[in-house]
Design an enzyme around this catalytic site. Structure first.
Site, PDB file in Angstrom:
ATOM      1  N   ASP A   1     -24.452  31.129 -18.809  1.00  0.00           N
ATOM      2  CA  ASP A   1     -23.420  30.456 -18.027  1.00  0.00           C
ATOM      3  C   ASP A   1     -22.189  30.348 -18.949  1.00  0.00           C
ATOM      4  O   ASP A   1     -22.278  30.662 -20.141  1.00  0.00           O
ATOM      5  CB  ASP A   1     -23.947  29.070 -17.615  1.00  0.00           C
ATOM      6  CG  ASP A   1     -22.884  28.213 -16.964  1.00  0.00           C
ATOM      7  OD1 ASP A   1     -22.222  28.709 -16.038  1.00  0.00           O
ATOM      8  OD2 ASP A   1     -22.708  27.058 -17.392  1.00  0.00           O
TER       9      ASP A   1
ATOM     10  N   ASP B   1     -19.045  27.553 -18.572  1.00  0.00           N
ATOM     11  CA  ASP B   1     -18.620  26.165 -18.806  1.00  0.00           C
ATOM     12  C   ASP B   1     -19.780  25.298 -19.276  1.00  0.00           C
ATOM     13  O   ASP B   1     -20.812  25.228 -18.616  1.00  0.00           O
ATOM     14  CB  ASP B   1     -18.054  25.558 -17.514  1.00  0.00           C
ATOM     15  CG  ASP B   1     -16.628  26.006 -17.256  1.00  0.00           C
ATOM     16  OD1 ASP B   1     -15.779  25.759 -18.130  1.00  0.00           O
ATOM     17  OD2 ASP B   1     -16.367  26.600 -16.203  1.00  0.00           O
TER      18      ASP B   1
END
Length: 246
Positions: free
Chosen positions: A28, A30
């Site tokens: 991922d 953020d």
């Protein structure tokens, strides 16, 4: 107590060994590559304050975690403006522009990211970033972190049939890399992201960057780490290397 602690360490060490030989790692963005949630929180809080949201009371971090963190912008727009989706979508677009301005000045890689990057490159593993962030954000963050040449694909949740917590973005990541879920694991920091990785059939190493550990554990990660320098991660990767060598 000691024996239960030892068995926990053993289960963490062996949690990735079934993937040997490892083929790919999915990340991922953020909260996973960098601790960007405080910037998102700040942008939402200030902009909602400006329009008198919640009677002019600033949103709390708890509200941010429940309503915003890890979710797709369409869902956030609907949650914040249930009676006016168009206004909500315009609001989140404007918020992303503010976020990009803040990120350009303030984003730093998560502790130990360089070490894990080198580990992946040394083994010639495939890698992709898989995010619910809009493409403009994702590409900016990857570039600011010096990872544009590292990732072979950047998968955007909003460009898939369903965003996280659905498995689609992670399945699309596997497809883009031509990798098998049986030889790939995921790094994630949000409940919706962990759920997406698990639903796609892969072990997920959860990062307790900001989100409460008990909430992350409910999404069933293989184990949680504080950051990429966490000894738990390196114990598991060492076991995985050993399993791959046989």
């Amino acid at each position: 107590m000691a024996s239960s602690a030892n068995s926990l360490i053993d289960s963490i060490k062996s949690s990735l060994t079934k993937l040997a030989p490892l083929e790919a790692v999915l990340f991922d963005i953020d909260g996973t590559l960098c601790d960007s949630d405080p910037l998102h929180y700040y942008a939402f809080r200030e902009m909602l304050l400006e329009i008198g949201f919640n009677g002019g009371v600033p949103i709390t971090e708890e509200f941010f975690i429940d309503t915003v963190a890890g979710k797709h912008n369409d869902d956030i727009a609907l949650a914040l403006f249930p009676d006016d989706l168009q206004r909500g979508l315009k609001f989140v677009d404007d918020k992303e522009a503010l976020f990009r301005k803040l990120a350009a000045e303030q984003v730093k890689p998560l502790n130990g990211l360089d070490k894990v990057r080198k580990w992946i490159e040394d083994r010639g593993l495939k890698r992709a970033a898989v995010t619910n962030a809009p493409r403009a954000n994702a590409e900016l963050m990857v570039s600011l972190l010096g990872l544009s040449d590292f990732f072979q694909a950047v998968i955007i949740g909003g460009e898939c049939e369903h965003a996280k917590p659905h498995p689609d973005p992670y399945l699309k990541g596997l497809e883009a890399l031509k990798a098998s879920k049986d030889h790939t694991f995921v790094f994630e920091d949000s409940v919706s992201g962990i759920k997406a990785g698990v639903a796609a059939g892969m072990p997920v190493v959860g990062l307790a960057t900001r989100n409460p550990e008990h909430l992350l554990m409910e999404a069933k990660p293989a184990f949680l780490i504080k950051d990429y320098a966490d000894p738990k991660l390196w114990a598991a990767l060492e076991e995985l290397d050993k399993a791959g060598a046989h």
